[in-house]
Scaffold this motif. Structure first.
Motif, PDB file in Angstrom:
ATOM      1  N   GLY A  12     -11.593   0.203   4.280  1.00 15.85           N
ATOM      2  CA  GLY A  12     -12.394  -0.130   3.220  1.00 15.85           C
ATOM      3  C   GLY A  12     -11.336  -0.407   2.086  1.00 15.85           C
ATOM      4  N   ALA A  13      -9.916  -0.273   1.882  1.00 15.46           N
ATOM      5  CA  ALA A  13      -9.260  -0.334   1.036  1.00 15.46           C
ATOM      6  C   ALA A  13      -8.739  -1.858   0.965  1.00 15.46           C
ATOM      7  N   VAL A  14      -8.473  -2.039  -0.311  1.00 15.81           N
ATOM      8  CA  VAL A  14      -8.169  -3.531  -0.540  1.00 15.81           C
ATOM      9  C   VAL A  14      -6.422  -3.595  -0.667  1.00 15.81           C
ATOM     10  N   ILE A  15      -6.087  -2.731  -1.184  1.00 17.39           N
ATOM     11  CA  ILE A  15      -4.469  -2.526  -1.281  1.00 17.39           C
ATOM     12  C   ILE A  15      -4.256  -1.139  -0.939  1.00 17.39           C
ATOM     13  N   VAL A  16      -2.864  -1.230  -0.543  1.00 15.85           N
ATOM     14  CA  VAL A  16      -2.257   0.315  -0.072  1.00 15.85           C
ATOM     15  C   VAL A  16      -0.945   0.520  -0.561  1.00 15.85           C
ATOM     16  N   ILE A  17      -0.744   1.883  -1.132  1.00 14.70           N
ATOM     17  CA  ILE A  17       0.687   1.970  -1.560  1.00 14.70           C
ATOM     18  C   ILE A  17       1.128   3.137  -0.797  1.00 14.70           C
ATOM     19  N   GLU A  29      10.405   8.112   5.255  1.00 21.44           N
ATOM     20  CA  GLU A  29      10.346   6.840   5.862  1.00 21.44           C
ATOM     21  C   GLU A  29       9.750   6.589   6.836  1.00 21.44           C
ATOM     22  N   GLU A  30       9.689   7.598   7.681  1.00 21.90           N
ATOM     23  CA  GLU A  30       8.615   7.414   8.876  1.00 21.90           C
ATOM     24  C   GLU A  30       7.210   7.534   8.700  1.00 21.90           C
ATOM     25  N   ILE A  31       6.831   8.338   7.831  1.00 23.65           N
ATOM     26  CA  ILE A  31       5.412   8.499   7.426  1.00 23.65           C
ATOM     27  C   ILE A  31       5.203   6.954   6.603  1.00 23.65           C
ATOM     28  N   ASN A  32       5.970   6.369   5.832  1.00 19.36           N
ATOM     29  CA  ASN A  32       5.663   5.229   4.902  1.00 19.36           C
ATOM     30  C   ASN A  32       5.586   4.017   6.198  1.00 19.36           C
ATOM     31  N   ARG A  33       6.668   4.060   6.918  1.00 19.77           N
ATOM     32  CA  ARG A  33       6.518   3.235   8.004  1.00 19.77           C
ATOM     33  C   ARG A  33       5.218   3.267   9.025  1.00 19.77           C
ATOM     34  N   SER A  34       4.554   4.162   9.228  1.00 19.20           N
ATOM     35  CA  SER A  34       3.448   4.590   9.891  1.00 19.20           C
ATOM     36  C   SER A  34       2.097   4.238   8.941  1.00 19.20           C
ATOM     37  N   ILE A  35       2.263   4.202   7.709  1.00 22.49           N
ATOM     38  CA  ILE A  35       1.207   3.520   6.697  1.00 22.49           C
ATOM     39  C   ILE A  35       1.289   2.197   6.698  1.00 22.49           C
ATOM     40  N   ALA A  36       2.155   1.757   6.467  1.00 24.38           N
ATOM     41  CA  ALA A  36       2.579   0.169   6.665  1.00 24.38           C
ATOM     42  C   ALA A  36       1.926  -0.417   8.016  1.00 24.38           C
ATOM     43  N   HIS A  37       2.185   0.185   9.131  1.00 22.15           N
ATOM     44  CA  HIS A  37       1.685  -0.377  10.307  1.00 22.15           C
ATOM     45  C   HIS A  37       0.295  -0.155  10.337  1.00 22.15           C
ATOM     46  N   ALA A  63      -1.785  -0.091   7.815  1.00 23.69           N
ATOM     47  CA  ALA A  63      -2.579  -1.259   6.857  1.00 23.69           C
ATOM     48  C   ALA A  63      -2.465  -2.587   7.450  1.00 23.69           C
ATOM     49  N   LYS A  64      -1.274  -3.035   8.089  1.00 18.35           N
ATOM     50  CA  LYS A  64      -0.935  -4.377   8.340  1.00 18.35           C
ATOM     51  C   LYS A  64      -1.997  -4.462   9.802  1.00 18.35           C
ATOM     52  N   LYS A  65      -2.179  -3.479  10.379  1.00 20.82           N
ATOM     53  CA  LYS A  65      -3.073  -3.511  11.747  1.00 20.82           C
ATOM     54  C   LYS A  65      -4.453  -4.056  11.057  1.00 20.82           C
ATOM     55  N   ASP A 101       9.822   0.915  -3.040  1.00 20.89           N
ATOM     56  CA  ASP A 101      11.261   0.852  -2.690  1.00 20.89           C
ATOM     57  C   ASP A 101      11.667   0.263  -1.389  1.00 20.89           C
ATOM     58  N   ASP A 102      11.271  -0.436  -0.973  1.00 25.57           N
ATOM     59  CA  ASP A 102      11.377  -0.945   0.244  1.00 25.57           C
ATOM     60  C   ASP A 102      10.385  -2.211   0.501  1.00 25.57           C
ATOM     61  N   PRO A 103      10.953  -3.518  -0.047  1.00 28.63           N
ATOM     62  CA  PRO A 103      10.272  -4.989  -0.211  1.00 28.63           C
ATOM     63  C   PRO A 103      10.204  -5.480   1.371  1.00 28.63           C
ATOM     64  N   ARG A 104      11.025  -4.949   2.049  1.00 27.77           N
ATOM     65  CA  ARG A 104      11.248  -5.543   3.459  1.00 27.77           C
ATOM     66  C   ARG A 104       9.793  -5.198   4.227  1.00 27.77           C
ATOM     67  N   LYS A 105       9.204  -3.846   4.030  1.00 27.04           N
ATOM     68  CA  LYS A 105       8.156  -3.305   4.662  1.00 27.04           C
ATOM     69  C   LYS A 105       7.100  -3.892   3.956  1.00 27.04           C
ATOM     70  N   SER A 106       7.032  -4.622   2.764  1.00 29.19           N
ATOM     71  CA  SER A 106       5.861  -4.396   2.091  1.00 29.19           C
ATOM     72  C   SER A 106       5.241  -5.952   2.058  1.00 29.19           C
ATOM     73  N   ASP A 107       3.980  -6.184   1.849  1.00 31.21           N
ATOM     74  CA  ASP A 107       3.200  -7.190   1.919  1.00 31.21           C
ATOM     75  C   ASP A 107       3.274  -8.012   0.468  1.00 31.21           C
ATOM     76  N   TYR A 108       3.699  -6.968  -0.743  1.00 38.08           N
ATOM     77  CA  TYR A 108       3.668  -7.498  -1.853  1.00 38.08           C
ATOM     78  C   TYR A 108       4.444  -6.422  -2.758  1.00 38.08           C
ATOM     79  N   ILE A 109       5.148  -7.044  -3.678  1.00 39.40           N
ATOM     80  CA  ILE A 109       5.872  -6.018  -4.509  1.00 39.40           C
ATOM     81  C   ILE A 109       5.290  -6.128  -6.197  1.00 39.40           C
ATOM     82  N   VAL A 110       5.219  -5.324  -6.890  1.00 35.78           N
ATOM     83  CA  VAL A 110       4.768  -5.141  -8.175  1.00 35.78           C
ATOM     84  C   VAL A 110       5.861  -5.430  -9.232  1.00 35.78           C
TER      85      VAL A 110
END
Length: 234
Positions: free
Chosen positions: A89-94, A100-108, A110-112, A121-130
């Motif tokens: 139900g989230a629109v965006i996730v931070i 790093e491993e947890i952040n990677r899991s969160i990104a995975h 979210a993208k799914k 601090d990791d724009p490569r794994k981010s869909d957007y930057i602020v």
């Protein structure tokens, strides 16, 4: 246009990623999830609250300044580690944990689910930057280096802050009132007319001198004069 040309337009240079699409996102009343409870998470939470988001924080520990927000029910706290399903139900996730491993899991995750994710601090794994930004009322000026150097973006923002103060927010309010006035009168004014009428130096000087109504009258008269001249030429 050939596929070769399209491909070249989609890259800023050899091997470089596509440019970011600049956007202002309306998140008022929408669920936004911040995973992490440290200083970075605190800063992200405050920004989201300023925009009216319904913020959920997921972390087994939290910064002391997050406590009042939980007690005041300004945010929802899930006091444990991140788990699959937390993003429903989230629109965006931070992702703002220090792992790093947890952040990677969160990104995975979210993208799914097709949810926009920002990994701190990791724009490569981010869909957007602020971006770095300054805000006065309804006026927001944002600066981005596409994640190359946030420090440089902040430096530019600091420089802009010296040039764009509260007087610009006041002028923007005046412009909004003038737009409403001409719409009520059924007057159609194009972009070119606005560009001609917005004599910023003169209008800002009037605002700074406390002559708000004079600035409003001047802007309205300039628009009418331009409109009459344009109709005459036609």
């Amino acid at each position: 246009m050939t596929s070769k040309h399209i491909g070249s337009c989609m890259k800023s240079g050899k091997g470089k990623p596509r440019a970011y699409y600049p956007i202002f996102l309306k998140i008022d009343g929408k669920k936004c999830v911040v995973v992490g409870g440290g200083k970075v998470a605190l800063r992200k939470v405050r920004m989201l609250l300023e925009c009216g988001a319904k913020v959920t924080v997921i972390s087994p520990t939290m910064h002391q300044d997050l406590v009042p927000l939980v007690l005041d029910k300004a945010i929802r706290l899930i006091e444990r580690d991140f788990e699959p399903g937390d993003l429903d139900g989230a629109v965006i996730v931070i992702a703002a944990t220090d792992a790093e491993e947890i952040n990677r899991s969160i990104a995975h995750e979210a993208k799914k689910q097709g949810i926009l994710v920002n990994v701190a601090d990791d724009p490569r794994k981010s869909d957007y930057i602020v971006p770095s930004f300054l805000r006065h009322g309804d006026l927001t000026i944002a600066v981005s280096t596409s994640g190359v150097s946030p420090a440089f973006a902040r430096k530019i923002r600091t420089k802009l802050e010296k040039s764009f103060g509260e007087e610009y927010a006041t002028l923007l309010s005046i412009i909004g009132e003038v737009r409403s006035t001409i719409k009520e009168k059924g007057i159609i004014v194009g972009e070119e007319a606005w560009q001609e009428a917005l004599d910023l130096d003169t209008l800002i000087s009037l605002v700074e001198a406390g002559q708000r109504e004079k600035a409003k009258t001047l802007l309205l008269s300039k628009l009418k004069i331009y409109q009459r001249g344009h109709q005459f030429r036609r």
